[in-house]
Design an enzyme around this catalytic site. Structure first.
Site, PDB file in Angstrom:
ATOM      1  N   ASN A 182     -10.097   0.160  -0.039  1.00  0.00           N
ATOM      2  CA  ASN A 182      -8.627   0.196  -0.012  1.00  0.00           C
ATOM      3  C   ASN A 182      -8.103  -0.408  -1.315  1.00  0.00           C
ATOM      4  O   ASN A 182      -8.212  -1.617  -1.526  1.00  0.00           O
ATOM      5  CB  ASN A 182      -8.142  -0.594   1.207  1.00  0.00           C
ATOM      6  CG  ASN A 182      -6.629  -0.626   1.328  1.00  0.00           C
ATOM      7  OD1 ASN A 182      -5.911  -0.269   0.398  1.00  0.00           O
ATOM      8  ND2 ASN A 182      -6.141  -1.070   2.477  1.00  0.00           N
ATOM      9  N   CYS A 219       0.819  -1.225   0.000  1.00  0.00           N
ATOM     10  CA  CYS A 219       0.000   0.000   0.000  1.00  0.00           C
ATOM     11  C   CYS A 219       0.846   1.265   0.000  1.00  0.00           C
ATOM     12  O   CYS A 219       0.350   2.341  -0.349  1.00  0.00           O
ATOM     13  CB  CYS A 219      -0.954   0.002   1.183  1.00  0.00           C
ATOM     14  SG  CYS A 219      -2.086  -1.394   1.153  1.00  0.00           S
ATOM     15  N   HIS A 239      -3.017   7.367   2.151  1.00  0.00           N
ATOM     16  CA  HIS A 239      -3.518   6.068   1.693  1.00  0.00           C
ATOM     17  C   HIS A 239      -4.924   5.860   2.266  1.00  0.00           C
ATOM     18  O   HIS A 239      -5.175   6.153   3.441  1.00  0.00           O
ATOM     19  CB  HIS A 239      -2.575   4.966   2.181  1.00  0.00           C
ATOM     20  CG  HIS A 239      -3.092   3.593   1.956  1.00  0.00           C
ATOM     21  ND1 HIS A 239      -3.614   3.199   0.744  1.00  0.00           N
ATOM     22  CD2 HIS A 239      -3.184   2.510   2.787  1.00  0.00           C
ATOM     23  CE1 HIS A 239      -3.998   1.935   0.840  1.00  0.00           C
ATOM     24  NE2 HIS A 239      -3.759   1.501   2.067  1.00  0.00           N
TER      25      HIS A 239
HETATM   26  O1  UT7 Z   1      -3.770  -0.983   3.546  1.00  0.00           O
HETATM   27  C1  UT7 Z   1      -2.936  -1.605   4.466  1.00  0.00           C
HETATM   28  C2  UT7 Z   1      -3.250  -1.184   5.778  1.00  0.00           C
HETATM   29  N1  UT7 Z   1      -4.457  -1.824   6.265  1.00  0.00           N
HETATM   30  C3  UT7 Z   1      -5.173  -1.171   7.146  1.00  0.00           C
HETATM   31  O2  UT7 Z   1      -4.876  -0.027   7.422  1.00  0.00           O
HETATM   32  C4  UT7 Z   1      -6.286  -1.878   7.879  1.00  0.00           C
HETATM   33  C5  UT7 Z   1      -6.164  -1.568   9.336  1.00  0.00           C
HETATM   34  N2  UT7 Z   1      -7.196  -2.126  10.157  1.00  0.00           N
HETATM   35  C6  UT7 Z   1      -8.471  -1.715  10.141  1.00  0.00           C
HETATM   36  O3  UT7 Z   1      -8.845  -0.896   9.335  1.00  0.00           O
HETATM   37  C7  UT7 Z   1      -9.421  -2.245  11.200  1.00  0.00           C
HETATM   38  O4  UT7 Z   1      -8.688  -2.932  12.197  1.00  0.00           O
HETATM   39  C8  UT7 Z   1     -10.505  -3.181  10.618  1.00  0.00           C
HETATM   40  C9  UT7 Z   1     -11.496  -2.387   9.812  1.00  0.00           C
HETATM   41  C10 UT7 Z   1      -9.872  -4.266   9.771  1.00  0.00           C
HETATM   42  C11 UT7 Z   1     -11.274  -3.855  11.751  1.00  0.00           C
HETATM   43  O5  UT7 Z   1     -11.815  -2.874  12.632  1.00  0.00           O
HETATM   44  P1  UT7 Z   1     -11.666  -3.038  14.215  1.00  0.00           P
HETATM   45  O6  UT7 Z   1     -12.410  -1.922  14.827  1.00  0.00           O
HETATM   46  O7  UT7 Z   1     -10.208  -3.173  14.516  1.00  0.00           O
HETATM   47  O8  UT7 Z   1     -12.469  -4.376  14.480  1.00  0.00           O
HETATM   48  P2  UT7 Z   1     -11.978  -5.757  15.103  1.00  0.00           P
HETATM   49  O9  UT7 Z   1     -11.008  -6.432  14.187  1.00  0.00           O
HETATM   50  O10 UT7 Z   1     -11.551  -5.535  16.515  1.00  0.00           O
HETATM   51  O11 UT7 Z   1     -13.310  -6.569  15.121  1.00  0.00           O
HETATM   52  C12 UT7 Z   1     -14.412  -6.191  15.955  1.00  0.00           C
HETATM   53  C13 UT7 Z   1     -15.528  -7.213  15.806  1.00  0.00           C
HETATM   54  C14 UT7 Z   1     -15.039  -8.640  15.954  1.00  0.00           C
HETATM   55  O12 UT7 Z   1     -16.054  -9.373  16.624  1.00  0.00           O
HETATM   56  P3  UT7 Z   1     -15.919  -9.689  18.217  1.00  0.00           P
HETATM   57  O13 UT7 Z   1     -14.650 -10.463  18.362  1.00  0.00           O
HETATM   58  O14 UT7 Z   1     -15.867  -8.340  18.882  1.00  0.00           O
HETATM   59  O15 UT7 Z   1     -17.148 -10.460  18.515  1.00  0.00           O
HETATM   60  C15 UT7 Z   1     -14.943  -9.164  14.547  1.00  0.00           C
HETATM   61  O16 UT7 Z   1     -15.122 -10.546  14.444  1.00  0.00           O
HETATM   62  O17 UT7 Z   1     -16.069  -7.122  14.486  1.00  0.00           O
HETATM   63  C16 UT7 Z   1     -16.086  -8.436  13.875  1.00  0.00           C
HETATM   64  N3  UT7 Z   1     -15.919  -8.292  12.449  1.00  0.00           N
HETATM   65  C17 UT7 Z   1     -16.938  -8.063  11.616  1.00  0.00           C
HETATM   66  N4  UT7 Z   1     -18.257  -7.949  11.815  1.00  0.00           N
HETATM   67  C18 UT7 Z   1     -19.023  -7.694  10.744  1.00  0.00           C
HETATM   68  C19 UT7 Z   1     -14.763  -8.309  11.736  1.00  0.00           C
HETATM   69  N5  UT7 Z   1     -15.023  -8.102  10.433  1.00  0.00           N
HETATM   70  C20 UT7 Z   1     -16.364  -7.965  10.324  1.00  0.00           C
HETATM   71  C21 UT7 Z   1     -17.221  -7.712   9.237  1.00  0.00           C
HETATM   72  N6  UT7 Z   1     -18.544  -7.580   9.498  1.00  0.00           N
HETATM   73  N7  UT7 Z   1     -16.783  -7.565   7.988  1.00  0.00           N
END
Ligand code: UT7
Length: 325
Positions: free
Chosen positions: A282, A115, A252
């Site tokens: 992204n 990225c 980005h």
């Molecule tokens: O381009 C390269 C760089 N990449 C990035 O910059 C990505 C960086 N990361 C992020 O943008 C975020 O961490 C994410 C968008 C990927 C995730 O957001 P988050 O606020 O960190 O959520 P999380 O991973 O802590 O997940 C929270 C909850 C989890 O459920 P529990 O364990 O709390 O029950 C996940 O299982 O959300 C759940 N979850 C979803 N729910 C609905 C994860 N993905 C999904 C989904 N739909 N697509």
């Protein structure tokens, strides 16, 4: 003191025909429009069809940038394509873009910094142009990340999209001051210890397969907000400029929350932030040139504006470049 600068002559982009909304994805995996918008800011993304390869998208973006620059493609003597999703393991996508544009001289190569690839490519082109090794460069960011996704993994498949963007950079004399047009500084970093947080689980030299993208999103998020702002502070320091002088911050486009938290941390006003993650998702190395082109087309970025680009990607790799448009 007179010195060469890499001045932006033109900007262009291209998006695949098909858009996929969050609701479309919710019909395939256990997710929702609400969750995706709240956690990422993404509303839709463009997904490439089989005939829309990375080089096809790159050629179209490059044609638009060359038209904007109003220059003959034959005068381009450097093509760099930032991509992690090349059409083939080799030859490089850059050589296919070069051929697609009818360019038969100069050098073309791919650059892989995931990225952060476009920032790395601008920094690399800048070195060629400011040392006199090239005179006109086409810098392309082109990706078909949809081909790397595990469409059953809701934690990654909702985040990415496909597309391409390009800049035409030209060596022109400047005064060696921050008031010059062109790339004023670039700051690049990498730290390979973070491999497991964002990677593809295959490749020609290991599994012999393309592999699928794997990410520990929370860890990437933490690093993106916590650490990568160093390269922006260094860019201000290197040029004696400040966040107040900045006209546009074009980071980005991975996550609206990361972008806004980074801007707040650096004292960059929210109204100076260009956001396209809602429309494109992204798109890895394509996200910055896509956002630059959107802001040029709608009249926000104008000649003379001070523009900061910044990105973080797998590796980790990260970097910034400060450009006077
Ligand atoms: O381009 C390269 C760089 N990449 C990035 O910059 C990505 C960086 N990361 C992020 O943008 C975020 O961490 C994410 C968008 C990927 C995730 O957001 P988050 O606020 O960190 O959520 P999380 O991973 O802590 O997940 C929270 C909850 C989890 O459920 P529990 O364990 O709390 O029950 C996940 O299982 O959300 C759940 N979850 C979803 N729910 C609905 C994860 N993905 C999904 C989904 N739909 N697509």
């Amino acid at each position: 003191m007179t010195r060469l600068r890499s001045v932006v002559r033109g900007c262009g982009s291209y998006l695949p025909r098909t858009t996929v909304t969050n609701d479309d994805l919710a019909a395939r995996v256990d997710t929702s429009d609400d969750w995706i918008i709240q956690r990422t800011g993404i509303r839709q993304r463009h997904i490439a069809e089989a005939d829309e390869t990375t080089s096809v998208l790159g050629i179209k973006a490059a044609e638009n940038a060359l038209r904007d620059a109003d220059i003959d493609p034959a005068t381009i003597d450097l093509v760099i394509c930032a991509t992690s999703t090349p059409d083939h393991t080799f030859p490089s996508t850059a050589t296919q873009i070069q051929a697609g544009l009818g360019i038969q001289s100069g050098a073309a190569f791919d650059l892989q910094a995931v990225c952060a690839g476009f920032v790395y490519a601008v920094a690399t082109a800048d070195k060629f142009l400011t040392t006199g090794a090239a005179s006109r460069a086409l810098v392309v960011g082109a990706e078909t990340f949809s081909r790397l996704l595990d469409w059953e993994d809701r934690t990654t498949c909702v985040l990415f999209g496909d597309g391409a963007g390009a800049l035409v950079l030209e060596a022109q004399p400047g005064e060696g001051r921050a008031s010059d047009r062109g790339v004023l500084t670039s700051q690049l970093r990498s730290d390979g210890r973070h491999r497991e947080k964002l990677y593809v689980d295959g490749g020609p030299g290991s599994t012999g397969t393309t592999g699928k993208l794997r990410m520990v999103g929370k860890e990437v998020f933490r690093f993106a907000v916590g650490s990568v702002t160093d390269v922006i502070a260094q860019a201000f320091e290197a040029t004696g400029t400040t966040a107040d002088e900045l006209d546009w911050f074009v980071p980005h486009q991975a996550n609206r929350r990361i972008i806004e938290a980074s801007a707040d941390k650096l004292g960059i006003a929210r109204e100076k932030v260009v956001l396209t993650v809602d429309r494109h998702g992204n798109t890895s190395a394509a996200s910055i040139p896509l956002a630059l082109d959107a802001a040029c087309r709608d009249g926000r970025i104008k000649r003379g504006d001070l523009v900061m680009i910044e990105a973080i990607g797998g590796g980790f790799t990260w970097g910034s470049a400060l450009i006077r448009w």
